[in-house]
Design a protein around this motif. Structure first.
Motif, PDB file in Angstrom:
ATOM      1  N   ILE A 150     -21.549  30.558 -37.667  1.00 25.41           N
ATOM      2  CA  ILE A 150     -22.914  30.994 -37.940  1.00 25.41           C
ATOM      3  C   ILE A 150     -22.894  32.346 -38.643  1.00 25.41           C
ATOM      4  O   ILE A 150     -21.893  33.076 -38.608  1.00 25.41           O
ATOM      5  N   VAL A 151     -24.008  32.669 -39.289  1.00 28.93           N
ATOM      6  CA  VAL A 151     -24.171  33.940 -39.986  1.00 28.93           C
ATOM      7  C   VAL A 151     -25.275  34.723 -39.289  1.00 28.93           C
ATOM      8  O   VAL A 151     -26.377  34.204 -39.073  1.00 28.93           O
ATOM      9  N   LEU A 152     -24.979  35.954 -38.915  1.00 32.47           N
ATOM     10  CA  LEU A 152     -25.968  36.846 -38.322  1.00 32.47           C
ATOM     11  C   LEU A 152     -26.415  37.843 -39.373  1.00 32.47           C
ATOM     12  O   LEU A 152     -25.585  38.506 -39.995  1.00 32.47           O
ATOM     13  N   GLU A 153     -27.722  37.949 -39.551  1.00 34.84           N
ATOM     14  CA  GLU A 153     -28.279  38.862 -40.547  1.00 34.84           C
ATOM     15  C   GLU A 153     -29.362  39.698 -39.894  1.00 34.84           C
ATOM     16  O   GLU A 153     -30.302  39.164 -39.305  1.00 34.84           O
ATOM     17  N   LEU A 154     -29.211  41.003 -39.966  1.00 35.05           N
ATOM     18  CA  LEU A 154     -30.150  41.904 -39.324  1.00 35.05           C
ATOM     19  C   LEU A 154     -31.257  42.309 -40.286  1.00 35.05           C
ATOM     20  O   LEU A 154     -30.987  42.770 -41.397  1.00 35.05           O
ATOM     21  N   LYS A 155     -32.489  42.122 -39.835  1.00 34.91           N
ATOM     22  CA  LYS A 155     -33.651  42.595 -40.579  1.00 34.91           C
ATOM     23  C   LYS A 155     -34.374  43.600 -39.694  1.00 34.91           C
ATOM     24  O   LYS A 155     -34.892  43.252 -38.637  1.00 34.91           O
ATOM     25  N   THR A 156     -34.384  44.852 -40.134  1.00 37.02           N
ATOM     26  CA  THR A 156     -34.900  45.937 -39.308  1.00 37.02           C
ATOM     27  C   THR A 156     -36.352  45.687 -38.904  1.00 37.02           C
ATOM     28  O   THR A 156     -37.183  45.289 -39.726  1.00 37.02           O
ATOM     29  N   VAL A 157     -36.638  45.927 -37.627  1.00 32.39           N
ATOM     30  CA  VAL A 157     -38.001  45.810 -37.123  1.00 32.39           C
ATOM     31  C   VAL A 157     -38.604  47.211 -37.072  1.00 32.39           C
ATOM     32  O   VAL A 157     -38.265  48.020 -36.208  1.00 32.39           O
ATOM     33  N   ALA A 158     -39.468  47.522 -38.031  1.00 29.99           N
ATOM     34  CA  ALA A 158     -40.117  48.837 -38.094  1.00 29.99           C
ATOM     35  C   ALA A 158     -41.539  48.651 -38.583  1.00 29.99           C
ATOM     36  O   ALA A 158     -41.885  47.637 -39.187  1.00 29.99           O
ATOM     37  N   ASP A 159     -42.373  49.651 -38.323  1.00 32.37           N
ATOM     38  CA  ASP A 159     -43.775  49.583 -38.757  1.00 32.37           C
ATOM     39  C   ASP A 159     -43.942  50.033 -40.194  1.00 32.37           C
ATOM     40  O   ASP A 159     -44.767  49.491 -40.938  1.00 32.37           O
ATOM     41  N   VAL A 160     -43.178  51.030 -40.601  1.00 35.09           N
ATOM     42  CA  VAL A 160     -43.333  51.634 -41.929  1.00 35.09           C
ATOM     43  C   VAL A 160     -41.977  51.645 -42.620  1.00 35.09           C
ATOM     44  O   VAL A 160     -40.957  51.967 -41.993  1.00 35.09           O
ATOM     45  N   ASN A 171     -29.498  27.816 -43.874  1.00 30.21           N
ATOM     46  CA  ASN A 171     -30.629  27.321 -43.091  1.00 30.21           C
ATOM     47  C   ASN A 171     -30.824  28.201 -41.853  1.00 30.21           C
ATOM     48  O   ASN A 171     -29.874  28.474 -41.121  1.00 30.21           O
ATOM     49  N   VAL A 172     -32.071  28.619 -41.621  1.00 30.58           N
ATOM     50  CA  VAL A 172     -32.372  29.495 -40.488  1.00 30.58           C
ATOM     51  C   VAL A 172     -32.392  28.674 -39.208  1.00 30.58           C
ATOM     52  O   VAL A 172     -33.127  27.690 -39.087  1.00 30.58           O
ATOM     53  N   LEU A 173     -31.572  29.084 -38.242  1.00 29.64           N
ATOM     54  CA  LEU A 173     -31.512  28.416 -36.944  1.00 29.64           C
ATOM     55  C   LEU A 173     -32.410  29.092 -35.920  1.00 29.64           C
ATOM     56  O   LEU A 173     -32.988  28.425 -35.065  1.00 29.64           O
ATOM     57  N   ALA A 174     -32.503  30.412 -35.981  1.00 30.85           N
ATOM     58  CA  ALA A 174     -33.337  31.157 -35.032  1.00 30.85           C
ATOM     59  C   ALA A 174     -33.616  32.534 -35.602  1.00 30.85           C
ATOM     60  O   ALA A 174     -32.824  33.086 -36.356  1.00 30.85           O
ATOM     61  N   ASP A 175     -34.778  33.073 -35.215  1.00 29.62           N
ATOM     62  CA  ASP A 175     -35.172  34.427 -35.600  1.00 29.62           C
ATOM     63  C   ASP A 175     -35.460  35.182 -34.308  1.00 29.62           C
ATOM     64  O   ASP A 175     -36.481  34.949 -33.656  1.00 29.62           O
ATOM     65  N   VAL A 226     -22.538  35.853 -23.043  1.00 26.89           N
ATOM     66  CA  VAL A 226     -23.789  36.409 -23.573  1.00 26.89           C
ATOM     67  C   VAL A 226     -23.441  37.518 -24.561  1.00 26.89           C
ATOM     68  O   VAL A 226     -22.804  38.510 -24.196  1.00 26.89           O
ATOM     69  N   LEU A 227     -23.851  37.342 -25.812  1.00 27.26           N
ATOM     70  CA  LEU A 227     -23.560  38.302 -26.872  1.00 27.26           C
ATOM     71  C   LEU A 227     -24.838  39.068 -27.230  1.00 27.26           C
ATOM     72  O   LEU A 227     -25.813  38.462 -27.693  1.00 27.26           O
ATOM     73  N   PRO A 228     -24.881  40.392 -27.021  1.00 22.47           N
ATOM     74  CA  PRO A 228     -26.074  41.169 -27.367  1.00 22.47           C
ATOM     75  C   PRO A 228     -26.169  41.387 -28.876  1.00 22.47           C
ATOM     76  O   PRO A 228     -25.167  41.674 -29.539  1.00 22.47           O
ATOM     77  N   VAL A 229     -27.365  41.231 -29.418  1.00 27.37           N
ATOM     78  CA  VAL A 229     -27.607  41.448 -30.847  1.00 27.37           C
ATOM     79  C   VAL A 229     -28.822  42.348 -31.009  1.00 27.37           C
ATOM     80  O   VAL A 229     -29.664  42.440 -30.105  1.00 27.37           O
ATOM     81  N   PRO A 230     -28.962  43.021 -32.141  1.00 30.25           N
ATOM     82  CA  PRO A 230     -30.130  43.899 -32.355  1.00 30.25           C
ATOM     83  C   PRO A 230     -31.420  43.103 -32.496  1.00 30.25           C
ATOM     84  O   PRO A 230     -31.417  41.915 -32.839  1.00 30.25           O
ATOM     85  N   ASP A 231     -32.506  43.770 -32.210  1.00 30.25           N
ATOM     86  CA  ASP A 231     -33.828  43.181 -32.414  1.00 30.25           C
ATOM     87  C   ASP A 231     -34.033  42.924 -33.905  1.00 30.25           C
ATOM     88  O   ASP A 231     -33.820  43.802 -34.741  1.00 30.25           O
ATOM     89  N   GLY A 232     -34.467  41.712 -34.249  1.00 30.95           N
ATOM     90  CA  GLY A 232     -34.667  41.347 -35.650  1.00 30.95           C
ATOM     91  C   GLY A 232     -33.502  40.611 -36.263  1.00 30.95           C
ATOM     92  O   GLY A 232     -33.422  40.492 -37.487  1.00 30.95           O
ATOM     93  N   THR A 233     -32.594  40.066 -35.455  1.00 28.80           N
ATOM     94  CA  THR A 233     -31.436  39.339 -35.981  1.00 28.80           C
ATOM     95  C   THR A 233     -31.829  37.912 -36.320  1.00 28.80           C
ATOM     96  O   THR A 233     -32.431  37.201 -35.506  1.00 28.80           O
ATOM     97  N   VAL A 234     -31.476  37.496 -37.505  1.00 33.34           N
ATOM     98  CA  VAL A 234     -31.720  36.124 -37.957  1.00 33.34           C
ATOM     99  C   VAL A 234     -30.396  35.367 -37.901  1.00 33.34           C
ATOM    100  O   VAL A 234     -29.370  35.853 -38.390  1.00 33.34           O
ATOM    101  N   ILE A 235     -30.426  34.178 -37.302  1.00 36.08           N
ATOM    102  CA  ILE A 235     -29.229  33.349 -37.175  1.00 36.08           C
ATOM    103  C   ILE A 235     -29.346  32.191 -38.161  1.00 36.08           C
ATOM    104  O   ILE A 235     -30.341  31.460 -38.155  1.00 36.08           O
ATOM    105  N   MET A 236     -28.327  32.033 -39.002  1.00 35.46           N
ATOM    106  CA  MET A 236     -28.319  30.987 -40.013  1.00 35.46           C
ATOM    107  C   MET A 236     -26.993  30.239 -39.956  1.00 35.46           C
ATOM    108  O   MET A 236     -25.991  30.756 -39.452  1.00 35.46           O
ATOM    109  N   ASP A 237     -27.008  29.003 -40.513  1.00 39.76           N
ATOM    110  CA  ASP A 237     -25.746  28.323 -40.700  1.00 39.76           C
ATOM    111  C   ASP A 237     -25.127  28.769 -42.021  1.00 39.76           C
ATOM    112  O   ASP A 237     -25.704  29.594 -42.746  1.00 39.76           O
ATOM    113  N   LYS A 238     -23.964  28.243 -42.354  1.00 34.15           N
ATOM    114  CA  LYS A 238     -23.244  28.721 -43.529  1.00 34.15           C
ATOM    115  C   LYS A 238     -23.933  28.340 -44.830  1.00 34.15           C
ATOM    116  O   LYS A 238     -23.665  28.923 -45.874  1.00 34.15           O
ATOM    117  N   THR A 239     -24.842  27.344 -44.781  1.00 34.60           N
ATOM    118  CA  THR A 239     -25.564  26.938 -45.984  1.00 34.60           C
ATOM    119  C   THR A 239     -26.857  27.725 -46.173  1.00 34.60           C
ATOM    120  O   THR A 239     -27.557  27.524 -47.158  1.00 34.60           O
TER     121      THR A 239
END
Length: 478
Positions: A152-162, A103-107, A88-101
């Motif tokens: 896979i590629v992990l890309e973090l998109k910050t989860v914030a209100d403002v 394509n988004v696998l999970a958000d 089990v690998l912990p990741v930050p809230d808002g991590t997008v998982i993509m393949d090398k091309t």
């Protein structure tokens, strides 16, 4: 040293399944008591899970290769192998998982949200599980399947209100430092902020999060400066705050032109046109800054913006700004659709689907692709003739031989099962019924054909008694 990483390439490997065991039960007076080989254990999965305590992908930047444990092989006495442990690998809230091309696998949004990045291989069946009425004593077991290998590629998109956006040195870091408890680096040179900063703001009974994004410059959406690297952190924010510098020392810049340039960069990046915006005229503690703010405010209000004049240094106008942001965040949250529990959708395959396809790639070579035949090939121990015969029977029952004949395959043609880089190739001989004549009756252990010593002794003693009885019956008394 880098302390914030928001994009990494991760190489994950699930655990291999354990091999099944081919064993025969033995005990006193019962040397061949039947098959008792246990099944192999399942390989561990690699699972990515959102953890609120994790805020960066730095660990995976330093250690990009992760592997789960393999399953243990089965043992005699009907003992199954132990399953491999999931990784089990912990990741930050808002991590997008993509393949090398790309394509988004999970958000992954929300604490506890998980995604299986690599699935462990299934364990092989032992010969006890392969036994049947027709195959009473299999002399073979199935191999465990290899686990998945994924890049896979992990890309973090910050989860914030403002989100605070603006030119470098516009005062965004100073503003977030006084609105919240965040402690960003603050200096009087451009690009002081190299990573997004998050802060939590309390305004009355409202609590919301605010993000300070590194400064944008013309061409940021095409990769200039740090803009493209961090514009992704604006995507999830509900409200955008334009922080405009009213005390800039650059003669060619003014708040209105800065706003136009930043808006153009946001438009080119895309997907942000529906976010509500407000304008903050910062640094009014400077005399020229206050005068300039009073000059441009009417024009900005004519464009429909709510304008706030503040000073992060002198703490002017911050309370009004904080409560206004809380109001806008509250409206944005209320407008969001109600989140529903994730439903698991099961889509079973059609029952009449044979699960394979035959294609002719070149003269004399036919390729068989399908989940079932490829899995069966991976499970087969080709050093065991009986196991090879069992594979041939399975393929024949599946209809592979009939499909090859319809595709035009003839005796001696090459048949490949699996992908080009990892296929099993053999010469096809249809007249041999998948090799049955070579291997004899499959599923029988020839050790059972040998007479047992105890049985031989019993038969010999019985023959002696029968012979003695015959002699006695033929004796005539005087």
């Amino acid at each position: 040293m880098t302390t914030f990483v928001d994009r990494v390439e991760l190489h994950v490997a699930a655990g291999n399944g354990g091999h099944g065991c081919a064993s025969v039960h033995r005990e006193k007076f019962k040397p061949l008591g039947g098959p008792d080989g246990g099944n192999g254990g399942r390989g561990g999965d690699v699972i990515l899970t959102v953890d609120q305590s994790v805020t960066t992908l730095l660990d995976y930047h330093h250690s990009p290769h992760r592997k789960a444990t393999a399953g243990k092989p089965g043992e005699g006495g009907n003992r199954s192998g132990k399953d491999g442990q999931d990784l089990v690998l912990p990741v930050p809230d808002g991590t997008v998982i993509m393949d090398k091309t790309g394509n988004v696998l999970a958000d992954l949004v929300g604490h506890g949200t998980s995604y299986v990045a690599a699935q462990g291989g299934r364990g092989g069946l032992g010969n006890a599980a392969l036994a049947s009425a027709r195959r009473k004593a299999p002399g073979f077991a199935l191999l465990g399947e290899p686990g998945d290998l994924q890049d896979i590629v992990l890309e973090l998109k910050t989860v914030a209100d403002v989100a605070l956006v603006g030119y470098p040195s516009a005062g965004k870091s100073s503003l977030i430092s006084v609105l919240s408890a965040a402690k960003p680096k603050i200096a009087d040179y451009p690009f002081t902020t190299l990573v997004p900063n998050l802060g939590v703001v309390t305004a009355g009974g409202a609590v919301y999060t605010i993000a300070d994004v590194p400064g944008l410059i013309p061409g940021a959406s095409q990769g200039k400066g740090l803009g493209l690297e961090f514009l992704r952190h604006v995507e999830r924010c509900s409200v955008l705050v334009h922080v405009l510098d009213t005390a800039t020392l650059e003669s060619e810049r003014d708040p209105v032109s800065d706003l136009d340039i930043i808006e153009e960069e946001l438009r080119q990046y895309g997907g942000l046109g529906d976010r509500p915006r407000i304008v903050v005229l910062n640094k009014i503690d400077v005399t020229d800054g206050r005068d300039l703010a009073e000059m441009v405010r009417p024009e900005l209000e004519e464009r429909g913006y709510r304008v706030f004049e503040v000073s992060a240094v002198a703490h002017l106008g911050l309370r009004e700004l904080s409560f206004a942001l809380a109001e806008m965040v509250g409206k944005a949250r209320a407008a969001k659709p109600k989140e529903e529990a994730t439903r698991i959708v099961i889509r079973p395959k059609a029952v009449d689907d044979a699960g394979f396809a035959v294609s002719q790639e070149e003269e004399g070579l036919f390729r068989v692709r399908g989940e079932k035949p490829e899995r069966w090939v991976r499970q087969t121990d080709f050093s065991n003739d009986e196991a090879v015969g069992y594979l041939a029977d399975r393929l024949n029952r599946l209809g592979v031989e009939e499909a090859l004949m319809k595709a035009g395959a003839r005796s001696g043609d090459g048949v490949a099962i699996g992908p080009e880089e990892n296929a099993v190739v053999f010469d096809w001989e249809p007249s041999m019924m998948s090799g049955a004549e070579m291997l004899g009756r499959r599923g029988e252990d020839h050790r059972f054909e040998a007479p047992r010593p105890a049985a031989v002794r019993r038969r010999d003693r019985q023959a002696e008694r029968d012979e003695s009885q015959e002699e006695f019956d033929g004796f005539e008394p005087f």
